[in-house]
Design a protein around this motif. Structure first.
Motif, short mmCIF file in Angstrom:
data_model
loop_
_atom_site.label_atom_id
_atom_site.label_comp_id
_atom_site.label_asym_id
_atom_site.label_seq_id
_atom_site.Cartn_x
_atom_site.Cartn_y
_atom_site.Cartn_z
N GLN A 27 -23.49 37.83 41.80
CA GLN A 27 -23.02 39.38 41.37
C GLN A 27 -21.85 38.73 39.87
N VAL A 65 -24.58 41.79 35.37
CA VAL A 65 -24.94 42.35 34.58
C VAL A 65 -24.57 41.82 33.35
N SER A 96 -27.92 41.69 30.09
CA SER A 96 -27.72 42.70 29.25
C SER A 96 -28.50 41.01 27.83
N LYS A 146 -22.89 44.79 27.69
CA LYS A 146 -21.85 43.01 28.28
C LYS A 146 -20.22 42.96 27.87
N TYR A 197 -18.54 45.63 30.50
CA TYR A 197 -18.96 45.14 32.17
C TYR A 197 -18.98 43.98 32.04
N ALA A 198 -19.08 43.44 31.20
CA ALA A 198 -18.98 41.46 31.85
C ALA A 198 -18.51 40.83 31.08
#
Length: 468
Positions: free
Chosen positions: A270, A274, A278, A450, A453-454
């Motif tokens: 998890q 993301v 990406s 990316k 969210y990452a």
């Protein structure tokens, strides 16, 4: 004050016999031993670029010698890319288990031997099969060279050094064009593949003798202190009396690294999912552009009236522009790497579309357009390896990088078939370049996702269950 405190902590750790390998890499000058590693990895990537691009430069000769239509070139142009994809997908997880060096040497032998055989076949089917096998070696070599180099870099120069090393790929591709323009008229197209096979075999022998295993991998896998010390002592004399080597001074975080998920399980966890997706989309779209143009520009330029030899040289300029990745690497070490590369992809889309607008005009305008578009494209695409290697921790770095490269290779396949289909439909040349430019916009958007969210995930497994 912070630097002085860190140095004192390093000295105390060395005196106690416990050495943090990354701290040593960060605080020691880049040694001659590390330059040897850089040079070997650079040559591997250079040969990768040379061999990958070679088939595009020999395509016009294949058309005339074997009397085939250009629409039939799709399978042979894409065969190595299929091999690259499967080679990368399998080699990364394997390297996270048995080591980067072993996989690199095997990959060099496979790509060298298969390339030589490719130059000896006399049918399109045979060439397609052996280009696929060559691709298996190529696909296994690149991610492990990137990972190995990355794991010998100081943190503050990681992206810069990795990008400098990866510049071997576009330089190798460009060399393929320049050498093809000279060799093919004198010795035929087969000579290019044979030369591209002999050199990797020589390099494999050199790597057996001179290339070390990744020191971070050795520590992670619990190799003996003696074996690690032999490598570290060539980087810093302060480690000669070390009795134990660690990746992290924090014992709890080190324990989490050993007990937590490894390899692909961590890549798809998890925390990294993301960012992983990406990176895949970005690299995929980038290679749609790269291989759509590298494989087809010599043919398209010839169709536009550019002489064959001149077309190969001009097309080679597109890959030569990859040296721009050095500058991008400096920026990545200082500012937001996701946004810097996203801008590069967006500008690439404009540059590629512009090539189609000047095609058919003056040669000078075409040369300038190809070089600028290549500078932008390769600066962005060549920086993706460093971005991925920085994103993933040691426990899954080879898997993360290789799967990005492997999935991305299908973008190269798509790019080759995309241009083949556009040629089959007799689409006007300016529109061909506009269509090929669109993936650059998609790649830029994926990096924005990316970044939002990452971001850049931490390099340890601490807090694995949390969000970014």
């Amino acid at each position: 004050m912070t630097s002085q405190s860190t140095t004192q902590n390093t000295d105390q750790s060395t005196e106690s016999g416990v050495v943090n390998v990354q701290t040593v890499l960060n605080e020691s000058p880049f040694s001659g031993f590390q330059w040897v590693i850089f040079a070997l990895c650079f040559l591997i990537v250079l040969l990768d670029g040379f061999d990958t691009a070679a088939i595009g430069f020999i395509a016009p000769s294949l058309l005339s010698e074997w009397g085939i239509d250009k629409s039939h070139l799709g399978p042979v142009l894409s065969a190595a890319l299929f091999g690259l994809a499967f080679g990368a997908l399998s080699a990364g997880p394997l390297a996270d288990r048995i080591g980067r060096k072993t996989v690199l040497i095997i990959a060099a032998v496979v790509m060298g031997g298969a390339s030589i055989v490719s130059g000896l076949v006399h049918s399109l089917e045979g060439l397609t099969i052996w280009r696929f096998i060559t691709g298996l070696g190529l696909g296994a070599a690149m991610p492990n060279a990137i990972t190995l180099m990355n794991e010998y870099c100081p943190d503050k120069k990681r992206s810069f050094i990795t990008n400098c090393m990866f510049c071997g790929f576009p330089i190798g591709s460009a060399m393929g064009g320049f050498i093809a323009a000279w060799m093919i008229p004198h010795f035929g197209w087969r000579s290019l593949l044979i030369v591209g096979g002999v050199i990797p075999l020589i390099l494999a022998v050199i790597m057996i003798v001179m290339l070390p295993e990744s020191v971070r991998f050795m520590v992670l896998k619990g190799y003996s202190a003696d074996r690690v010390r032999k490598v570290m002592a060539r980087i810093s004399a302060s480690t000669r009396n070390a009795t134990r080597f660690v990746l992290d001074d924090n014992a709890q975080r080190a324990a989490e690294a050993k007990q937590g998920p490894q390899g692909l399980r961590l890549v798809f966890s998890q925390k990294y999912l993301v960012g992983t997706l990406s990176l895949w989309v970005t690299y995929f779209m980038g290679l749609v552009i790269v291989y759509g143009l590298v494989n087809w520009m010599p043919v398209l330029f010839k169709e536009a009236g550019v002489p064959a030899g001149q077309a190969a040289v001009i097309a080679a300029l597109f890959q030569l522009g990859g040296v721009g990745a050095i500058f991008v690497g400096l920026l990545m070490d200082r500012w937001n790497a996701n946004l810097i590369i996203a801008v590069g992809y967006f500008l690439t889309s404009l540059g590629v579309a512009f090539i189609g607008q000047v095609l058919g005009g003056s040669v000078g305008s075409l040369v300038a357009a190809v070089f600028v578009a290549g500078l932008l494209m390769n600066a962005a695409q060549s920086s993706m390896q460093a971005l991925a290697a920085e994103y993933y921790p040691t426990e899954c770095r080879a898997s993360g990088v290789s799967w990005m490269l492997g999935i991305g290779r299908f973008g190269g396949i798509a790019g080759s078939f995309l241009v083949a289909e556009l040629a089959r439909r007799h689409v006007e040349l300016p529109m061909v370049f506009i269509v090929v430019a669109i993936p650059g916009v998609i790649a830029a958007l994926a990096l924005l996702v990316k970044n939002r969210y990452a971001g850049g995930a931490p390099k340890s497994l601490a807090g694995l269950g949390g969000g970014h």
